[in-house]
Design an enzyme around this catalytic site. Structure first.
Site, PDB file in Angstrom:
ATOM      1  N   ARG A  45      17.093   8.313 -40.029  1.00  0.00           N
ATOM      2  CA  ARG A  45      16.826   9.604 -40.612  1.00  0.00           C
ATOM      3  C   ARG A  45      15.347   9.971 -40.618  1.00  0.00           C
ATOM      4  NH1 ARG A  45      20.311   8.505 -46.019  1.00  0.00           N
ATOM      5  NH2 ARG A  45      20.437   6.387 -45.248  1.00  0.00           N
ATOM      6  N   ASP A 105       7.068  -0.380 -37.048  1.00  0.00           N
ATOM      7  CA  ASP A 105       6.627  -1.423 -37.968  1.00  0.00           C
ATOM      8  C   ASP A 105       6.809  -2.775 -37.258  1.00  0.00           C
ATOM      9  OD1 ASP A 105       6.656  -1.547 -41.414  1.00  0.00           O
ATOM     10  OD2 ASP A 105       7.105  -3.345 -40.287  1.00  0.00           O
ATOM     11  N   LYS A 133       2.074   0.679 -37.309  1.00  0.00           N
ATOM     12  CA  LYS A 133       1.454  -0.412 -38.084  1.00  0.00           C
ATOM     13  C   LYS A 133       1.362  -1.613 -37.157  1.00  0.00           C
ATOM     14  CE  LYS A 133       3.470   0.205 -42.692  1.00  0.00           C
ATOM     15  NZ  LYS A 133       4.376  -0.488 -43.643  1.00  0.00           N
TER      16      LYS A 133
HETATM   17  C1  PRP Z   1      12.710   2.859 -40.521  1.00  0.00           C
HETATM   18  C2  PRP Z   1      11.873   3.841 -39.713  1.00  0.00           C
HETATM   19  C3  PRP Z   1      11.933   3.315 -38.308  1.00  0.00           C
HETATM   20  C4  PRP Z   1      12.074   1.826 -38.517  1.00  0.00           C
HETATM   21  C5  PRP Z   1      10.782   1.136 -38.194  1.00  0.00           C
HETATM   22  O1  PRP Z   1      14.048   3.193 -40.369  1.00  0.00           O
HETATM   23  O2  PRP Z   1      12.388   5.144 -39.807  1.00  0.00           O
HETATM   24  O3  PRP Z   1      13.047   3.801 -37.628  1.00  0.00           O
HETATM   25  O4  PRP Z   1      12.445   1.627 -39.884  1.00  0.00           O
HETATM   26  O5  PRP Z   1      10.836  -0.219 -38.483  1.00  0.00           O
HETATM   27  P1  PRP Z   1      10.808  -1.393 -37.433  1.00  0.00           P
HETATM   28  O6  PRP Z   1       9.715  -1.090 -36.448  1.00  0.00           O
HETATM   29  O7  PRP Z   1      10.484  -2.585 -38.289  1.00  0.00           O
HETATM   30  O8  PRP Z   1      12.148  -1.516 -36.811  1.00  0.00           O
HETATM   31  P2  PRP Z   1      15.203   2.766 -41.403  1.00  0.00           P
HETATM   32  O9  PRP Z   1      15.997   1.644 -40.814  1.00  0.00           O
HETATM   33  O10 PRP Z   1      14.608   2.535 -42.773  1.00  0.00           O
HETATM   34  O11 PRP Z   1      16.134   4.041 -41.414  1.00  0.00           O
HETATM   35  P3  PRP Z   1      15.776   5.565 -41.785  1.00  0.00           P
HETATM   36  O12 PRP Z   1      14.981   6.134 -40.629  1.00  0.00           O
HETATM   37  O13 PRP Z   1      17.124   6.182 -41.909  1.00  0.00           O
HETATM   38  O14 PRP Z   1      14.991   5.579 -43.079  1.00  0.00           O
END
Ligand code: PRP
Length: 183
Positions: A45, A105, A133
């Site tokens: 999202r 991340d 990051k």
């Molecule tokens: C979060 C963010 C990225 C991902 C990054 O998504 O929106 O898509 O984490 O993290 P990573 O590089 O460690 O994989 P999340 O899974 O929280 O879902 P959301 O977008 O629905 O909040």
């Protein structure tokens, strides 16, 4: 479950985000100058605000599609297992694609999604992340374009949540807890 109290300190203003998106959109338009219709894929999202602002700066033919990937659930720690909760509506084989991510991340999400979409044989696939990051990276992946490199802070706003809160802030903020963690 009651959450640990926190305040949000502004880290990147709405104005700074808008200026950066304008500059990135110029680069994207140049890179895809010969493209008949660019498929812009938002990862739900978190990217919903970013993609909305980005496509409005792209005065070219675009098709907007979404894919929902999740690796965090409601927690603060990546599960490192990326689940596809909603797939694209359209076909991308032979087409030019731009994947739009809010934050990279550990890199697991973007790496997984890029692998999945490349297996569908687009003509070209590039990626853009508003935030990066680099100090948190666990897998080898970097977006083609990045808005801002940030330190390892817990950020919210502009689409990004903390336990499904604060996605609607118009700026990127830093979470600062105001009480020590309960044992
Ligand atoms: C979060 C963010 C990225 C991902 C990054 O998504 O929106 O898509 O984490 O993290 P990573 O590089 O460690 O994989 P999340 O899974 O929280 O879902 P959301 O977008 O629905 O909040």
């Amino acid at each position: 479950m009651p959450h640990r109290p926190y305040v949000i300190d502004e880290m990147i203003s709405a104005k700074a985000i808008a200026a950066r998106i304008e500059a990135l959109a110029q680069q994207i338009k140049q890179a895809f100058a010969g493209t008949e219709k660019l498929v812009v894929v938002g990862l739900l999202r978190g990217s919903f605000v970013f993609i909305a602002d980005l496509v409005r700066e792209l005065d070219m033919n675009v098709e907007v599609d979404f894919l929902e990937a999740s690796s965090y659930g409601d927690g603060m720690e990546s599960s490192r297992e990326v689940r596809i909760l909603k797939d694209l509506r359209g076909e991308i084989g032979g087409r030019d694609v731009l994947v739009v991510e809010d934050i990279v991340d550990t890199g697991f999400t973007l790496k997984h999604v890029v692998g999945l979409l490349k297996s569908r044989e687009p003509r070209r696939l590039e990626t853009i992340a508003l935030l990066d990051k680099p100090s948190r990276r666990e897998v080898d992946i970097k977006a083609t374009w990045t808005g801002f490199e940030i330190p390892d802070e817990f950020v919210v706003g502009y689409g990004i949540d903390f336990a499904q809160r604060n996605r609607n802030l118009p700026y990127i903020g830093k979470v600062r807890f105001t009480e020590p963690e309960q044992a």
